[in-house]
Design a protein around this motif. Structure first.
Motif, mmCIF file in Angstrom:
data_model
loop_
_atom_site.group_PDB
_atom_site.id
_atom_site.type_symbol
_atom_site.label_atom_id
_atom_site.label_comp_id
_atom_site.label_asym_id
_atom_site.label_seq_id
_atom_site.Cartn_x
_atom_site.Cartn_y
_atom_site.Cartn_z
ATOM 1 N N GLU A 37 1.205 -1.209 0.134
ATOM 2 C CA GLU A 37 0.056 0.001 -0.032
ATOM 3 C C GLU A 37 0.821 1.162 -0.141
ATOM 4 O OE1 GLU A 37 -4.007 -1.536 2.341
ATOM 5 O OE2 GLU A 37 -2.043 -0.876 3.428
ATOM 6 N N ASP A 38 1.901 1.166 0.909
ATOM 7 C CA ASP A 38 2.725 2.498 0.818
ATOM 8 C C ASP A 38 3.558 2.872 -0.429
ATOM 9 O OD1 ASP A 38 4.330 4.274 2.641
ATOM 10 O OD2 ASP A 38 6.088 3.301 1.892
ATOM 11 N N LYS A 39 3.832 1.567 -1.273
ATOM 12 C CA LYS A 39 4.650 2.001 -2.369
ATOM 13 C C LYS A 39 3.508 2.483 -3.629
ATOM 14 C CE LYS A 39 8.382 -1.338 -2.233
ATOM 15 N NZ LYS A 39 9.150 -2.615 -2.950
ATOM 16 N N ALA A 40 2.253 1.560 -3.474
ATOM 17 C CA ALA A 40 1.517 1.936 -4.507
ATOM 18 C C ALA A 40 0.845 3.392 -4.212
ATOM 19 C CB ALA A 40 0.184 1.133 -4.231
ATOM 20 N N ILE A 41 0.467 3.888 -2.964
ATOM 21 C CA ILE A 41 -0.037 5.314 -2.576
ATOM 22 C C ILE A 41 1.111 6.105 -3.265
ATOM 23 C CG2 ILE A 41 -0.257 6.895 -0.925
ATOM 24 C CD1 ILE A 41 -1.329 4.544 0.801
ATOM 25 N N ARG A 42 2.186 6.141 -2.975
ATOM 26 C CA ARG A 42 3.518 7.095 -3.633
ATOM 27 C C ARG A 42 3.263 6.948 -5.208
ATOM 28 N NH1 ARG A 42 8.666 5.290 -1.723
ATOM 29 N NH2 ARG A 42 7.720 3.536 -0.669
ATOM 30 N N LYS A 43 3.160 5.878 -5.867
ATOM 31 C CA LYS A 43 3.114 5.983 -7.179
ATOM 32 C C LYS A 43 2.086 6.508 -7.673
ATOM 33 C CE LYS A 43 4.224 4.724 -11.288
ATOM 34 N NZ LYS A 43 5.384 5.205 -11.960
ATOM 35 N N VAL A 44 0.766 6.352 -7.156
ATOM 36 C CA VAL A 44 -0.556 6.949 -7.622
ATOM 37 C C VAL A 44 -0.266 8.633 -7.369
ATOM 38 C CG1 VAL A 44 -3.229 7.111 -6.957
ATOM 39 C CG2 VAL A 44 -1.847 4.837 -7.417
ATOM 40 N N ASP A 45 0.195 8.902 -6.207
ATOM 41 C CA ASP A 45 0.488 10.489 -5.952
ATOM 42 C C ASP A 45 1.302 10.875 -6.956
ATOM 43 O OD1 ASP A 45 -0.196 12.501 -4.222
ATOM 44 O OD2 ASP A 45 1.066 12.040 -2.988
ATOM 45 N N ASP A 46 2.350 10.122 -7.707
ATOM 46 C CA ASP A 46 3.179 10.868 -8.608
ATOM 47 C C ASP A 46 2.352 10.724 -9.945
ATOM 48 O OD1 ASP A 46 5.395 10.791 -7.059
ATOM 49 O OD2 ASP A 46 6.155 8.980 -7.493
ATOM 50 N N LEU A 47 1.368 9.773 -10.198
ATOM 51 C CA LEU A 47 0.596 9.802 -11.365
ATOM 52 C C LEU A 47 -0.315 11.062 -11.556
ATOM 53 C CD1 LEU A 47 -0.100 5.947 -11.944
ATOM 54 C CD2 LEU A 47 1.508 7.521 -13.316
ATOM 55 N N VAL A 88 3.283 -3.010 -8.877
ATOM 56 C CA VAL A 88 3.556 -2.851 -7.454
ATOM 57 C C VAL A 88 3.426 -4.440 -6.813
ATOM 58 C CG1 VAL A 88 3.262 -2.079 -4.894
ATOM 59 C CG2 VAL A 88 3.385 -0.389 -6.873
ATOM 60 N N LYS A 89 2.347 -5.227 -7.005
ATOM 61 C CA LYS A 89 1.746 -6.327 -6.566
ATOM 62 C C LYS A 89 2.844 -7.268 -6.953
ATOM 63 C CE LYS A 89 -3.120 -5.601 -6.291
ATOM 64 N NZ LYS A 89 -4.400 -6.033 -7.004
ATOM 65 N N ASN A 90 3.253 -7.274 -8.261
ATOM 66 C CA ASN A 90 4.267 -8.205 -8.777
ATOM 67 C C ASN A 90 5.849 -7.958 -8.773
ATOM 68 O OD1 ASN A 90 2.116 -9.736 -10.144
ATOM 69 N ND2 ASN A 90 1.877 -8.356 -11.527
ATOM 70 N N GLU A 91 5.966 -6.657 -7.644
ATOM 71 C CA GLU A 91 7.205 -6.244 -7.346
ATOM 72 C C GLU A 91 8.226 -5.914 -8.447
ATOM 73 O OE1 GLU A 91 8.740 -9.278 -4.901
ATOM 74 O OE2 GLU A 91 7.551 -8.804 -3.225
ATOM 75 N N ARG A 92 7.374 -5.574 -9.484
ATOM 76 C CA ARG A 92 8.316 -4.981 -10.571
ATOM 77 C C ARG A 92 8.777 -3.477 -10.271
ATOM 78 N NH1 ARG A 92 4.326 -7.781 -13.588
ATOM 79 N NH2 ARG A 92 2.823 -5.968 -14.041
ATOM 80 N N ILE A 93 8.131 -2.951 -9.389
ATOM 81 C CA ILE A 93 8.596 -1.405 -9.072
ATOM 82 C C ILE A 93 8.759 -1.416 -7.474
ATOM 83 C CG2 ILE A 93 7.839 -0.105 -10.930
ATOM 84 C CD1 ILE A 93 5.489 0.783 -9.355
#
Length: 324
Positions: free
Chosen positions: A252-262, A319-324
């Protein structure tokens, strides 16, 4: 001057109300009658009162606040402690008195976070001539009607206007007040300003302590400023009561930061609470159609373009598949 270190909040247990059954110290003249058996099932346990420490960012004594469920109530509590109007508060940072956008209060407060309130300072007006499509601004808002500058892109139109700073509240565009507008509305308004035609921004900067005067704060490029306190956070909701939740998972932490960037790339805004809501809507969905439907049910007013939705869906998968 505050040193930016977090202080552990006091946790006070709510006292049970004894009411008419409170023991008044009267000694009975005869043996007491047998007590009736208490009702079956566990007795309700009073919820502990979460108490947070707060200061005004430019310098003040330390206050204590509790009992808020959203950002507006939080500001009202802070204003009451320091005997100011809630409308004076531009935004809050966690664990730092500096205008540090990496430590900006979002939709979550760690249970050990120290809250610093930045209040209105000087008002200034600047004339802007748009020389390219983007001004180079990232806009966010405080959840209580004030939009302000979260980032200035280096080399951009706004970057060349040295009086404009990160943390400045955008109060008006061409004398049209935008107080009460959400950040995406302000970003859209600025994007629609025609190239080559001057327009005016009325800005309100945060009040500064003496050691901060003259600085033009920029958002750091690092990820410094993530909440690192405790295992639980107080999640503030725009509707309904606040809830105590576990800290976001690593996904969730990684995904939130990525979505914030988008959000910044597509809309010129950053909003951790909005990014969190998007991630929560999509983390258990099996396909992009289900994700789009879920997102439309909670955030339909935004009217996100399809290309943005597919970018977000792809980012969640990465993020789920750990590609980022």
């Amino acid at each position: 001057m505050p040193n930016g270190e977090a202080m552990s909040p006091d946790v006070q247990d709510s006292k049970s109300s004894l009411g008419d059954e409170e023991n008044q110290g009267v000694v009975p003249s005869a043996p007491p009658l047998p007590q009736e058996a208490p009702p079956s099932g566990p007795s309700p346990c009073p919820r502990p009162k979460l108490v947070f420490h707060t200061q005004l960012a430019h310098g003040s004594s330390t206050g204590r606040i509790h009992g808020f469920t959203n950002v507006r109530e939080l500001y009202a509590k802070i204003a009451q402690v320091f005997n100011i109007s809630a409308s004076e508060i531009l935004f809050c940072t966690l664990n730092s008195h500096k205008v540090d956008m990496q430590k900006l209060l979002g939709g979550q407060i760690g249970l050990e976070d120290f809250i610093f309130a930045h209040v209105r300072g000087e008002t200034k007006e600047v004339e802007v001539i748009k020389t390219e499509d983007a001004l180079g601004l990232t806009i966010t808002d405080n959840g209580a009607g004030y939009a302000f500058i979260k980032r200035i892109k280096e080399g951009s139109t706004i970057d060349r206007i040295k009086t404009v700073c990160v943390g400045d509240h955008i109060e008006a565009v061409n004398d049209q007040s935008i107080v009460g507008c959400r950040h995406y509305e302000v970003a859209k308004m600025l994007k629609e300003q025609p190239r080559g035609t001057p327009f005016t921004l009325r800005l309100v900067e945060p009040k500064k302590a003496f050691d901060m005067i003259g600085q033009r704060t920029r958002a750091p490029k690092s990820s410094e400023g993530k909440m690192v306190s405790g295992k639980e956070t107080l999640r503030l909701h725009s509707k309904g009561a606040a809830t105590v939740q576990e800290m976001p998972s690593e996904f969730e932490d990684k995904a939130i930061r990525k979505v914030d960037d988008l959000l910044e790339s597509y809309m010129g805004i950053r909003d951790q609470e909005l990014a969190t809501t998007i991630v929560e809507a999509g983390k258990d969905k099996k396909n992009p159609d289900d994700f789009a439907e879920a997102l439309d049910s909670v955030l339909g007013d935004f009217g996100f373009p399809d290309v943005f939705l597919f970018e977000v869906w792809g980012a969640l998968g990465d993020v789920k598949n750990e590609r980022i």
